[in-house]
Design an enzyme around this catalytic site. Structure first.
Site, PDB file in Angstrom:
ATOM      1  N   LYS A 156       0.811  -1.215   0.000  1.00 40.30           N
ATOM      2  CA  LYS A 156       0.000   0.000   0.000  1.00 40.30           C
ATOM      3  C   LYS A 156       0.849   1.271   0.000  1.00 40.30           C
ATOM      4  O   LYS A 156       0.579   2.210  -0.758  1.00 40.30           O
ATOM      5  CB  LYS A 156      -0.933   0.024   1.218  1.00 40.30           C
ATOM      6  CG  LYS A 156      -2.005  -1.037   1.202  1.00 40.30           C
ATOM      7  CD  LYS A 156      -2.940  -0.895   2.384  1.00 40.30           C
ATOM      8  CE  LYS A 156      -2.267  -1.081   3.720  1.00 40.30           C
ATOM      9  NZ  LYS A 156      -1.744  -2.449   3.915  1.00 40.30           N
ATOM     10  N   THR A 157       1.862   1.313   0.872  1.00 40.24           N
ATOM     11  CA  THR A 157       2.664   2.532   0.983  1.00 40.24           C
ATOM     12  C   THR A 157       3.402   2.822  -0.325  1.00 40.24           C
ATOM     13  O   THR A 157       3.396   3.959  -0.812  1.00 40.24           O
ATOM     14  CB  THR A 157       3.664   2.405   2.138  1.00 40.24           C
ATOM     15  OG1 THR A 157       2.944   2.223   3.361  1.00 40.24           O
ATOM     16  CG2 THR A 157       4.535   3.638   2.248  1.00 40.24           C
ATOM     17  N   GLU A 199      -3.474   6.044   1.387  1.00 35.39           N
ATOM     18  CA  GLU A 199      -3.270   4.677   1.841  1.00 35.39           C
ATOM     19  C   GLU A 199      -4.333   4.371   2.890  1.00 35.39           C
ATOM     20  O   GLU A 199      -4.487   5.110   3.861  1.00 35.39           O
ATOM     21  CB  GLU A 199      -1.867   4.544   2.426  1.00 35.39           C
ATOM     22  CG  GLU A 199      -1.563   3.200   3.034  1.00 35.39           C
ATOM     23  CD  GLU A 199      -0.133   3.091   3.545  1.00 35.39           C
ATOM     24  OE1 GLU A 199       0.144   2.159   4.307  1.00 35.39           O
ATOM     25  OE2 GLU A 199       0.690   3.955   3.182  1.00 35.39           O
TER      26      GLU A 199
END
Length: 498
Positions: A156-157, A199
């Site tokens: 995600k990051t 995110e």
């Protein structure tokens, strides 16, 4: 509900991309929104997510303060930006009494991990101060205008960072909320006209009630499952049902076609698009050409070529992350060539395949990389990326949490098998109590039993440093892995201040 204006205009509004810096002074915002300005106090402000909220709120002209159990470089940065930070959590932080640290507070923001009987929360409730969960803030930002929410167990990051960087490079002006420091922004937040790219962390169960315009769904596994932590799901089925609710509430989903089972979780989507290497994916990465520094590839959309692309970090997972970013930028009308150029120059957010330097700070020494990999899939991906460099691979792995180790130590051991040399440190507890029989040697024992000749249990940090300094050669790569404080070793190895 108190006002939390978006950092971008509503859909359909006109305006050229802003030329302001990534995190501009809040002066102009404060002048135009003085009537709506509130005082937000954030518990745990030193966390990567809360600090991003603090910066976004401050840029909107709100007064922001916060507290944390420990002070850090990040809290010092917030202080330099005009955000007051105090050590420790105390009721007086949100009172209007003379001894109050910050004066009257309008909104107290806390994560689900904060106990409901915490004195600071109780004081706010007694004083009639609104207590707002952090996910409620994110929900308002996502719903306020064009938005992209990145969900999934892994990546995600990096994917969120890549989307924001690609959009900026393509001539758009994204706002961003990221779970890591993005070098291009020198921050974990970016203020822009939009879309808003965020995110969305599944470790907070409230994420399932959020929605956005475009959900980017990277994968779904069994992380943050089990135990009695406030941020864990009871079962993987409940967690995956949460992913499905988020997707169904969003206007469309862009899902990874290469990850088995995602399509079933997206059956409720209003519109579904896919990305990956798989035949039939809407956005495809083809003709991959990996090398020691990254991977070049071509991108097509439903059979029509869009152009050449490159990701400057090794590993197939980073190709997929970059493809997702290019797909989102294409969906929002960004220039593909410029987006691809921005991604080719991107070297990743903090602690995601972060190149720290060379061993001993000596040119030509072993390359030192730090990575947040802490579950089996992430560890395997990081090892594969290290192997792609063509170097001899040393891994220093710090298992994270006793529960996670109990659930996955065989998979962690198997994920590390492709590294040449592996040092396994003691488990980073992360406030968990030890579990009888769960120890880092479970990992090393399984690896030894499976024939690995270069694995060692090495809890002594001084021994880790001394061994690597003595044995790692110029053609090697050292990767520190884990969600604990193993990152400090990478800085010591490279002679970089922590």
């Amino acid at each position: 509900m108190t006002d939390l204006s978006p950092v971008f205009p509503p859909p359909g509004s006109a305006g050229e991309p802003s030329s302001s810096p990534a995190l501009p002074s809040a002066t102009s915002a404060a002048a135009t929104q003085a009537a709506a300005a509130l005082h937000y106090h954030l518990m745990g402000i030193g966390g990567i997510g809360m600090s991003a909220f603090a910066r976004l709120l401050r840029a909107r002209g709100h007064r922001v303060s916060g507290c944390d159990q420990s002070l850090s470089e990040l809290t010092a940065q917030l202080g330099a930006e005009g955000i007051a930070v105090s050590l420790g959590h105390e009721a007086v932080h949100i009172t209007s009494a003379p001894q109050g640290a910050f004066g009257p507070v309008d909104v107290l923001v806390a994560s689900e991990a904060v106990p409901k009987d915490h004195p600071e929360l109780r004081a706010a409730q007694s004083a009639g101060i609104e207590v707002r969960p952090r996910m409620a803030l994110l929900d308002e930002l996502l719903r306020a205008g064009p938005s992209v929410g990145v969900i999934g167990t892994h990546g995600k990051t990096t994917t969120t960072s890549m989307i924001a960087v690609a959009m900026q490079g393509a001539g758009l002006d994204p706002a961003a909320f990221v779970g890591g420091i993005v070098p291009e922004f020198s921050s974990n937040a970016r203020v822009g006209q939009g879309p808003f790219v965020a995110e969305v962390d599944e470790s907070d169960r409230a994420f399932a009630e959020l929605s956005c315009e475009t959900a980017v769904f990277t994968n779904a596994e069994d992380d943050h499952v089990g135990g009695n932590q406030a941020t864990y799901w009871e079962t993987v089925e409940q967690q995956h049902a949460g992913f499905a609710r988020f997707v169904a509430a969003s206007s469309r989903v862009l899902l990874c076609a290469d990850w088995p089972g995602l399509e079933q979780l997206c059956v409720g989507a209003r519109e579904a698009l896919s990305y990956g290497q798989a035949e039939g994916a809407d956005y495809r990465a083809v003709e991959l050409k990996p090398d020691a520094e990254g991977t070049s590839f071509r991108v097509s959309f439903r059979g029509t070529p869009l152009g050449e692309a490159r990701v400057g970090m090794p590993g197939l997972h980073n190709v997929l992350n970059a493809l997702a970013a290019l797909a989102v930028t294409h969906l929002y009308g960004g220039d593909f060539g410029k987006a691809a150029a921005a991604l080719a120059a991107f070297r990743g957010p903090g602690r995601r395949w972060q190149r720290i330097g060379e061993l001993g700070g000596t040119p030509g020494g072993a390359l030192v990389v730090d990575d947040y990999a802490h579950n089996a899939t992430k560890v395997a991906a990081a090892v594969q990326a290290a192997r792609q460099t063509g170097r001899r691979v040393w891994v220093v792995f710090q298992p994270h949490r006793f529960l996670r180790t109990q659930q996955s130590w065989p998979r962690l051991a198997d994920a590390l098998m492709d590294a040449d040399e592996v040092f396994v440190m003691d488990i980073a507890a992360a406030s968990e109590a030890p579990i009888e029989g769960i120890h880092a040697t479970l990992i090393t024992g399984r690896m030894e039993g499976n024939g690995h000749r270069g694995v060692r249990y090495m809890p002594n940090r001084a021994e880790v440093l001394a061994t690597l300094r003595a044995q790692a050669g110029p053609g090697d790569i050292i990767v520190t892995m884990g969600a604990g404080d193993v990152w400090k070793l990478s800085r010591e190895l490279a002679g970089v201040p922590t």
